[in-house]
Design an enzyme around this catalytic site. Sequence first.
Site, PDB file in Angstrom:
ATOM      1  N   LYS A   1       0.854  -1.197   0.000  1.00 31.11           N
ATOM      2  CA  LYS A   1       0.000   0.000   0.000  1.00 31.11           C
ATOM      3  C   LYS A   1       0.885   1.240   0.000  1.00 31.11           C
ATOM      4  O   LYS A   1       1.920   1.264   0.660  1.00 31.11           O
ATOM      5  CB  LYS A   1      -0.912   0.013   1.234  1.00 31.11           C
ATOM      6  CG  LYS A   1      -1.829   1.250   1.270  1.00 31.11           C
ATOM      7  CD  LYS A   1      -2.925   1.137   2.328  1.00 31.11           C
ATOM      8  CE  LYS A   1      -2.486   1.577   3.679  1.00 31.11           C
ATOM      9  NZ  LYS A   1      -3.603   1.760   4.624  1.00 31.11           N
TER      10      LYS A   1
ATOM     11  N   THR B   1     -13.086  11.231   8.742  1.00 30.40           N
ATOM     12  CA  THR B   1     -13.314  10.023   7.947  1.00 30.40           C
ATOM     13  C   THR B   1     -13.183   8.747   8.781  1.00 30.40           C
ATOM     14  O   THR B   1     -14.063   7.884   8.749  1.00 30.40           O
ATOM     15  CB  THR B   1     -12.283   9.974   6.794  1.00 30.40           C
ATOM     16  OG1 THR B   1     -12.390  11.192   6.078  1.00 30.40           O
ATOM     17  CG2 THR B   1     -12.534   8.829   5.865  1.00 30.40           C
ATOM     18  N   GLN B   2     -12.081   8.639   9.536  1.00 26.83           N
ATOM     19  CA  GLN B   2     -11.858   7.386  10.274  1.00 26.83           C
ATOM     20  C   GLN B   2     -12.936   7.154  11.326  1.00 26.83           C
ATOM     21  O   GLN B   2     -13.327   6.010  11.589  1.00 26.83           O
ATOM     22  CB  GLN B   2     -10.469   7.363  10.939  1.00 26.83           C
ATOM     23  CG  GLN B   2      -9.300   7.551   9.985  1.00 26.83           C
ATOM     24  CD  GLN B   2      -9.342   6.637   8.791  1.00 26.83           C
ATOM     25  OE1 GLN B   2      -9.721   5.465   8.889  1.00 26.83           O
ATOM     26  NE2 GLN B   2      -9.006   7.164   7.630  1.00 26.83           N
TER      27      GLN B   2
ATOM     28  N   ASP C   1     -15.509  17.135  18.114  1.00 31.94           N
ATOM     29  CA  ASP C   1     -14.506  17.541  17.128  1.00 31.94           C
ATOM     30  C   ASP C   1     -14.150  18.994  17.439  1.00 31.94           C
ATOM     31  O   ASP C   1     -14.993  19.758  17.913  1.00 31.94           O
ATOM     32  CB  ASP C   1     -15.054  17.411  15.693  1.00 31.94           C
ATOM     33  CG  ASP C   1     -13.961  17.458  14.642  1.00 31.94           C
ATOM     34  OD1 ASP C   1     -13.630  16.387  14.076  1.00 31.94           O
ATOM     35  OD2 ASP C   1     -13.425  18.565  14.369  1.00 31.94           O
TER      36      ASP C   1
HETATM   37  N1  LIG Z   1      -4.040   3.965  13.089  1.00 32.50           N
HETATM   38  C1  LIG Z   1      -4.345   3.805  11.814  1.00 32.50           C
HETATM   39  O1  LIG Z   1      -4.325   2.703  11.271  1.00 32.50           O
HETATM   40  C2  LIG Z   1      -4.791   5.004  11.028  1.00 32.50           C
HETATM   41  C3  LIG Z   1      -5.371   4.830   9.763  1.00 32.50           C
HETATM   42  C4  LIG Z   1      -5.818   5.942   9.072  1.00 32.50           C
HETATM   43  C5  LIG Z   1      -5.660   7.216   9.625  1.00 32.50           C
HETATM   44  N2  LIG Z   1      -5.050   7.357  10.834  1.00 32.50           N
HETATM   45  C6  LIG Z   1      -4.878   8.669  11.453  1.00 32.50           C
HETATM   46  O2  LIG Z   1      -6.121   9.058  12.009  1.00 32.50           O
HETATM   47  C7  LIG Z   1      -6.199  10.478  12.054  1.00 32.50           C
HETATM   48  C8  LIG Z   1      -7.530  10.929  11.472  1.00 32.50           C
HETATM   49  O3  LIG Z   1      -7.608  10.571  10.102  1.00 32.50           O
HETATM   50  P1  LIG Z   1      -8.908  10.938   9.244  1.00 32.50           P
HETATM   51  O4  LIG Z   1      -8.730  10.283   7.921  1.00 32.50           O
HETATM   52  O5  LIG Z   1     -10.124  10.653  10.023  1.00 32.50           O
HETATM   53  O6  LIG Z   1      -8.719  12.523   9.125  1.00 32.50           O
HETATM   54  P2  LIG Z   1      -9.859  13.624   8.956  1.00 32.50           P
HETATM   55  O7  LIG Z   1      -9.132  14.883   8.567  1.00 32.50           O
HETATM   56  O8  LIG Z   1     -10.931  13.126   8.072  1.00 32.50           O
HETATM   57  O9  LIG Z   1     -10.473  13.794  10.413  1.00 32.50           O
HETATM   58  C9  LIG Z   1      -9.752  14.290  11.522  1.00 32.50           C
HETATM   59  C10 LIG Z   1     -10.735  15.077  12.405  1.00 32.50           C
HETATM   60  O10 LIG Z   1     -10.069  15.442  13.611  1.00 32.50           O
HETATM   61  C11 LIG Z   1     -10.486  16.754  13.952  1.00 32.50           C
HETATM   62  N3  LIG Z   1      -9.492  17.320  14.867  1.00 32.50           N
HETATM   63  C12 LIG Z   1      -8.249  17.789  14.582  1.00 32.50           C
HETATM   64  N4  LIG Z   1      -7.638  18.168  15.725  1.00 32.50           N
HETATM   65  C13 LIG Z   1      -8.510  17.919  16.738  1.00 32.50           C
HETATM   66  C14 LIG Z   1      -8.449  18.106  18.141  1.00 32.50           C
HETATM   67  N5  LIG Z   1      -7.366  18.600  18.739  1.00 32.50           N
HETATM   68  N6  LIG Z   1      -9.538  17.772  18.887  1.00 32.50           N
HETATM   69  C15 LIG Z   1     -10.644  17.264  18.297  1.00 32.50           C
HETATM   70  N7  LIG Z   1     -10.767  17.079  16.961  1.00 32.50           N
HETATM   71  C16 LIG Z   1      -9.688  17.395  16.192  1.00 32.50           C
HETATM   72  C17 LIG Z   1     -10.584  17.462  12.609  1.00 32.50           C
HETATM   73  O11 LIG Z   1     -11.398  18.635  12.687  1.00 32.50           O
HETATM   74  C18 LIG Z   1     -11.223  16.369  11.740  1.00 32.50           C
HETATM   75  O12 LIG Z   1     -12.614  16.413  11.745  1.00 32.50           O
HETATM   76  C19 LIG Z   1      -4.971  10.987  11.291  1.00 32.50           C
HETATM   77  O13 LIG Z   1      -3.975  11.352  12.229  1.00 32.50           O
HETATM   78  C20 LIG Z   1      -4.516   9.787  10.497  1.00 32.50           C
HETATM   79  O14 LIG Z   1      -3.132   9.825  10.231  1.00 32.50           O
HETATM   80  C21 LIG Z   1      -4.618   6.278  11.543  1.00 32.50           C
END
Ligand SMILES: NC(=O)c1ccc[n+]([C@@H]2O[C@H](COP(=O)([O-])OP(=O)(O)OC[C@H]3O[C@@H](n4cnc5c(N)ncnc54)[C@H](O)[C@@H]3O)[C@@H](O)[C@H]2O)c1
Length: 342
Positions: A76, A147-148, A170
């Site tokens: 990936k 998204t996650q 959020d």
């Molecule tokens: N562990 C894993 O396997 C894995 C997989 C995918 C993504 N991730 C990580 O998960 C995180 C989220 O990814 P995503 O795709 O959902 O991103 P995203 O941008 O769709 O969502 C992140 C959300 O967090 C909010 N946010 C940011 N700072 C914040 C805070 N201090 N308090 C509360 N809310 C806050 C944002 O407004 C946003 O809505 C990223 O750091 C990404 O790298 C981890």
Amino acid sequence: MSDQLPPVKTLLLSTTDLRKILDMNDVLTAVENAFRLKGLGRVQMPPKMYLFFDKFNGDIRTMPSYIEDIGVSAVKIVNVHADNPKKYKMRTVMATIVLIDPANGAPISIMDGSLITDIRTGAASGVASKYLARKDSRNLGLIGAGTQSRTQLLAILNTFARLDEVKVYDILPEKSKAFAEEANKAYSKRIKKVIASDDPKDAVQGADIIVTCTPSRKPILKDSWISKGQHINCIGADAPGKQELDPAILKRAKVVIDDWEQASHSGEINVPITKGTFSQKDVYGNIGDIVAGRKPGRISHDEITMFCSTGLAIQDAVTAKLAYDEAKKKGIGHEFEMILPY
Ligand SMILES: NC(=O)c1ccc[n+]([C@@H]2O[C@H](COP(=O)([O-])OP(=O)(O)OC[C@H]3O[C@@H](n4cnc5c(N)ncnc54)[C@H](O)[C@@H]3O)[C@@H](O)[C@H]2O)c1
């Protein structure tokens, strides 16, 4: 000679194709099996490799793996650019997966890895919650409504069948509101209520399971908010410097990781390790060892448990294989001859 040999057929699968195929329950089973095989030492999976685009607040990673027992190998390529939604109206995380035939190395499929990342990351938390959260868990607290978080909710809901209350916080209140509205509509029969919270403390206090799912580099959850019996899935921290929890929580919790190399480098424990306040001896174990039955998961009602999820390449590989097999069966996707016959 080349005329007699068959060409390599590569199946292209888009997000739209994958939406028709992938089911969270199947992915939960596949990811649980991948964790089990890792616990038994039966996978090849070097840690993720990173390139950092500091100028653009982003990075890109490559994630290869091979599981001989299942006959699957995949690579990936995935990015994380936290400013994408605001700057470009694009996803933060986007990915492409190349599925390889282990017998000859042929690229049998190229598929969207973005939806697969969402679903398999949700599934990792579902599996971790099955082994680490209390069996009677009914309330969920989500930090981050991106998204996650959506697939986190779906996987945990499928694991526990029903939930009473979900609270979501959020940093952007409009995102929590949109999330709550969407989830109330989608799961009205399985969740009593989904509430947009304007305070992270309110979102997590009293929750049986907590998921942190933001790109934060500063702790959000305070130690004083966490009480006995809670389980926390830490999802957001997946690169050096990322952190969502007050490190004092780690001192009280049974800390379970997905992979030491990745977790120590980039998971929720990476900052405390760098500061010298946490070390390998403070880790209880790997989720794979627990799923494989080599170590118990939760053993008491009162213990605080924590899962540090960095995301494993084997989660992607098993999900990509599910998608490929199902697409072939249903005739979904677009097959093309990318590589000419020998
Ligand atoms: N562990 C894993 O396997 C894995 C997989 C995918 C993504 N991730 C990580 O998960 C995180 C989220 O990814 P995503 O795709 O959902 O991103 P995203 O941008 O769709 O969502 C992140 C959300 O967090 C909010 N946010 C940011 N700072 C914040 C805070 N201090 N308090 C509360 N809310 C806050 C944002 O407004 C946003 O809505 C990223 O750091 C990404 O790298 C981890």
